[in-house]
Design a protein around this motif. Structure first.
Motif, mmCIF file in Angstrom:
data_model
loop_
_atom_site.group_PDB
_atom_site.id
_atom_site.type_symbol
_atom_site.label_atom_id
_atom_site.label_comp_id
_atom_site.label_asym_id
_atom_site.label_seq_id
_atom_site.Cartn_x
_atom_site.Cartn_y
_atom_site.Cartn_z
ATOM 1 N N GLU A 60 0.795 -1.253 -0.163
ATOM 2 C CA GLU A 60 0.251 -0.116 -0.107
ATOM 3 C C GLU A 60 0.851 1.374 0.112
ATOM 4 O O GLU A 60 0.248 2.221 -0.615
ATOM 5 C CB GLU A 60 -0.869 -0.073 1.302
ATOM 6 N N LEU A 61 2.038 1.344 0.603
ATOM 7 C CA LEU A 61 2.972 2.290 0.611
ATOM 8 C C LEU A 61 3.944 2.170 -0.564
ATOM 9 O O LEU A 61 4.933 3.014 -0.182
ATOM 10 C CB LEU A 61 3.656 2.429 2.064
ATOM 11 N N ASP A 62 3.869 1.422 -1.276
ATOM 12 C CA ASP A 62 4.547 1.312 -2.504
ATOM 13 C C ASP A 62 6.333 0.882 -1.934
ATOM 14 O O ASP A 62 7.244 1.252 -2.608
ATOM 15 C CB ASP A 62 4.883 2.647 -3.208
ATOM 16 N N PHE A 63 6.077 0.126 -0.995
ATOM 17 C CA PHE A 63 7.557 -0.486 -0.633
ATOM 18 C C PHE A 63 7.414 -2.035 -0.686
ATOM 19 O O PHE A 63 6.459 -2.735 -0.861
ATOM 20 C CB PHE A 63 7.733 -0.213 0.768
ATOM 21 N N ASN A 64 8.639 -2.437 -1.174
ATOM 22 C CA ASN A 64 8.794 -4.209 -1.018
ATOM 23 C C ASN A 64 8.822 -4.448 0.384
ATOM 24 O O ASN A 64 9.331 -3.712 1.152
ATOM 25 C CB ASN A 64 10.078 -4.704 -1.885
ATOM 26 N N ALA A 65 8.379 -5.889 0.515
ATOM 27 C CA ALA A 65 8.556 -6.196 1.756
ATOM 28 C C ALA A 65 9.881 -6.172 2.395
ATOM 29 O O ALA A 65 10.658 -6.644 1.630
ATOM 30 C CB ALA A 65 7.922 -7.494 2.185
ATOM 31 N N PRO A 66 10.258 -5.605 3.689
ATOM 32 C CA PRO A 66 11.873 -5.731 4.099
ATOM 33 C C PRO A 66 12.198 -7.074 4.308
ATOM 34 O O PRO A 66 11.645 -7.883 4.551
ATOM 35 C CB PRO A 66 11.849 -4.799 5.263
ATOM 36 N N ALA A 67 13.565 -7.387 3.973
ATOM 37 C CA ALA A 67 14.111 -8.564 4.152
ATOM 38 C C ALA A 67 14.608 -8.842 5.625
ATOM 39 O O ALA A 67 14.942 -9.782 6.019
ATOM 40 C CB ALA A 67 15.331 -8.632 3.312
ATOM 41 N N GLU A 68 14.791 -7.575 6.193
ATOM 42 C CA GLU A 68 15.410 -7.723 7.750
ATOM 43 C C GLU A 68 14.180 -6.870 8.291
ATOM 44 O O GLU A 68 13.604 -5.626 7.864
ATOM 45 C CB GLU A 68 16.465 -7.113 7.909
ATOM 46 N N PRO A 69 13.980 -7.080 9.746
ATOM 47 C CA PRO A 69 12.895 -5.904 10.271
ATOM 48 C C PRO A 69 13.370 -4.704 10.275
ATOM 49 O O PRO A 69 14.418 -4.422 10.417
ATOM 50 C CB PRO A 69 13.020 -6.344 11.838
ATOM 51 N N LEU A 70 12.512 -3.738 9.878
ATOM 52 C CA LEU A 70 12.551 -2.218 10.010
ATOM 53 C C LEU A 70 11.993 -1.716 11.272
ATOM 54 O O LEU A 70 10.964 -1.732 11.560
ATOM 55 C CB LEU A 70 11.842 -1.523 8.788
ATOM 56 N N VAL A 71 12.930 -1.664 12.079
ATOM 57 C CA VAL A 71 12.911 -1.092 13.442
ATOM 58 C C VAL A 71 12.952 0.390 13.739
ATOM 59 O O VAL A 71 14.050 0.801 13.251
ATOM 60 C CB VAL A 71 13.764 -2.162 14.483
ATOM 61 N N PHE A 72 12.101 1.117 14.579
ATOM 62 C CA PHE A 72 12.516 2.486 14.975
ATOM 63 C C PHE A 72 12.293 2.334 16.542
ATOM 64 O O PHE A 72 11.444 1.524 16.990
ATOM 65 C CB PHE A 72 11.949 3.354 14.135
ATOM 66 N N LEU A 73 12.632 3.453 17.273
ATOM 67 C CA LEU A 73 12.370 3.551 18.651
ATOM 68 C C LEU A 73 11.411 4.856 18.821
ATOM 69 O O LEU A 73 11.475 5.710 18.113
ATOM 70 C CB LEU A 73 13.683 3.646 19.367
ATOM 71 N N LYS A 74 10.982 4.634 20.144
ATOM 72 C CA LYS A 74 10.019 5.755 20.494
ATOM 73 C C LYS A 74 10.452 6.088 22.023
ATOM 74 O O LYS A 74 10.843 5.424 22.916
ATOM 75 C CB LYS A 74 8.631 5.345 20.583
ATOM 76 N N GLY A 75 10.255 7.554 22.171
ATOM 77 C CA GLY A 75 10.585 8.020 23.659
ATOM 78 C C GLY A 75 9.290 7.745 24.593
ATOM 79 O O GLY A 75 8.296 7.827 23.971
ATOM 80 N N PRO A 76 9.423 8.040 25.910
ATOM 81 C CA PRO A 76 8.289 7.984 26.614
ATOM 82 C C PRO A 76 7.454 9.292 26.500
ATOM 83 O O PRO A 76 6.058 9.084 26.767
ATOM 84 C CB PRO A 76 9.026 8.296 27.991
ATOM 85 N N ASN A 77 7.615 10.428 25.800
ATOM 86 C CA ASN A 77 6.874 11.222 25.714
ATOM 87 C C ASN A 77 5.582 11.225 24.808
ATOM 88 O O ASN A 77 4.759 11.943 24.850
ATOM 89 C CB ASN A 77 7.583 12.754 25.136
#
Lengths: 252, 263
Positions: A60-77
């Motif tokens: 849907e977002l025009d990306f191929n499924a990643p071969a490795e997890p696409l991970v990002f982090l979030k802060g407590p705010n």
């Protein structure tokens, strides 16, 4: 058991579900679910979020499924509780919800195998990982201006014990805007499963009790506007209500 | 001598000291002690947010790539990343070199310590929200692409030494005029100054708090200067920031790190 953290009578309480309308506070009182302010059900430690972890959403977002997890982090705010208000800046043209199963880590995990991974899970909750697409830039994408804004990650209402969920990889996900069903999926369609993600992350870093993994969202992105009531629901885990408000309210 | 705060092992609160930056010593109860002999904890208590490409030289080095895929444009807003709790480490603690990795990158950063919750703060007010500064080594496995978040390269255990203390903001003076030096095994390998930041400390705080609250105790990193030194197992890295202090750590093989942590 379904547990919550709520504010009642001027202080924070641990509570559990009594029936569909009421809560039992740790001090024994029973109060209506309408009378309390809901906090995130766990004080978040390190919070990981998955991008593009459902093939249909990647497409849907025009990306191929990643071969490795696409991970990002979030802060407590960024976290707010059930029935909280999420601010939509007035210069934004596209802000969408993401209904996600959140996995709460129960004990320290390093080099854990897929086979052992569920032994490190304490429970589950529901998250709504809003994205403000106008702010996407191609550096450490998705970056914190898109994904770590104040109020933009509702989480809750319940901390559901892991033992109460028979198979977390077979749960329906649904999002409703103002009562209308706008997103539907199932955790069985994750590209990287919960055990895979725990093995992956713990292969290069230590996970700790209270860390949370937001496992990604299926397809069905729709813009949300101030005034919208957004409900993200994970079968057996909970139904998280949220309201969008305008940032006009923050201007004095 | 400057006013500073340290965390002594076993205490949940900071201890106020006066620091002798020249000699790398802290005066505590009338005694001069060195972080080389006393194991101070890291003084950082909140979330650490790093800032990518915030030195003019670092941005300049990328200039030819910024308008091409995958970036397709220069950065418009501060690019932040999180150094999670597992990465935090103290002065003198070993930094693990993972298996199958030859070098680590030492990232000399001014750590801006937030003194009270900062939401939508203006540039002119920004420094009122800073309680002090510390020295941070934002360790990375070198990576050429900044397209996706560098979790595997930046979030490993022990990858964020910080300390030895937090120097009071008033004693640090202007955060836009601080010299930074990195020594590897005693040899000067990098030199820069916070006057070369793309976004100054107050401007960075203003832009970041425009979309997210920095909480009391959080640490915002001003950025890594261009040409960060590559270091290997056995190297001692010392980062010196003028008016703030010096931070020393040794790079060790991961296997040895796990043994030392087990002690």
């Amino acid at each position: 058991m379904k547990r919550a953290r709520v504010v009642y009578g001027g202080t924070v309480h641990s509570a559990s579900e009594n029936d569909s309308n009421s809560l039992r506070l740790a001090d024994g009182r029973t109060v209506s679910q309408e009378e309390v302010a809901w906090l995130p059900p766990v004080e978040p430690g390190t919070v990981f979020a998955l991008g593009l972890n459902y093939a249909d959403h990647a497409k849907e977002l025009d990306f191929n499924a990643p071969a490795e997890p696409l991970v990002f982090l979030k802060g407590p705010n960024t976290f707010i509780g059930h029935r909280g208000e999420t601010v939509r800046p007035s210069d934004v043209t596209y802000m969408h919800y993401e209904c996600e199963l959140a996995v709460i880590i129960g004990r320290q995990a390093r080099n854990v195998s897929r086979e052992d991974a569920y032994n490190y899970v304490a429970g589950y909750t529901v998250a709504n990982d809003y994205a403000l697409r106008d702010y996407l830039e191609n550096y450490y994408r998705p970056n914190l201006r898109v994904k770590n804004r104040d109020t933009c990650t509702p989480i809750g209402p319940w901390f559901v014990d892991a033992s109460d969920i028979e198979d977390p990889m077979k749960l329906g996900l649904r999002t409703y805007i103002n009562g209308e069903l706008v997103q539907e999926g199932n955790t069985k369609d994750m590209i990287f499963s919960i055990p895979y993600l725990i093995e992956y992350l713990s292969s290069f870093m230590t996970l700790n009790e209270g860390d949370i993994i937001l496992t990604g969202t299926p397809k069905g992105s729709v813009d949300t506007k101030p005034g919208d009531q957004v409900i993200t629901e994970v079968e057996g885990v909970g139904r998280l209500e949220n309201k969008i408000i305008s940032d006009e309210a923050l201007r004095t | 001598m400057v006013l500073a705060k340290v965390k002594l092992p076993g205490s949940p609160v900071h201890k106020e000291i006066t620091a002798d930056l020249q000699n790398n010593k802290a005066e505590l109860n009338g005694q001069l002690i060195s972080p080389d002999s006393v194991p101070f904890d890291t003084p950082v208590t909140g979330t650490v947010y790093g800032t990518l490409l915030n030195f003019q030289g670092a941005l300049e080095k990328m200039k030819d790539q910024l308008n091409d895929p995958p970036y397709k444009g220069e950065p418009k807003a501060p690019i932040l990343y999180i150094k999670p709790a597992n990465t935090l480490a103290a002065y003198g603690s070993p930094v693990p070199l993972p298996e199958n990795t030859e070098y680590l990158q030492a990232g000399a950063c001014l750590g801006i310590v937030i003194g009270k919750n900062a939401t939508r703060v203006s540039e002119t007010e920004a420094l009122e929200y800073v309680s002090g500064y510390t020295v941070v080594n934002d360790i990375s496995i070198p990576h050429d692409s900044f397209f996706r978040p560098a979790i595997k390269e930046k979030c490993r255990d022990g990858f964020c030494p910080a300390g030895p203390w937090i120097v009071n903001a008033a004693d640090a003076g202007d955060p836009g005029k601080l010299g930074i030096q990195v020594y590897v095994n005693g040899e000067l390998r990098q030199e820069n100054n916070t006057e070369n930041l793309v976004r100054s400390v107050p401007r960075l705080i203003a832009e970041v708090t425009g979309f997210m609250t920095l909480r009391k105790g959080d640490v915002l990193l001003a950025g890594v200067p261009e040409d960060p030194p590559l270091v290997k197992a056995g190297d001692e890295v010392k980062i010196v920031i003028e008016k703030i202090g010096q931070l020393k750590n040794e790079i060790v093989l991961e296997k040895q790190y796990l043994e030392e942590v087990a002690k």
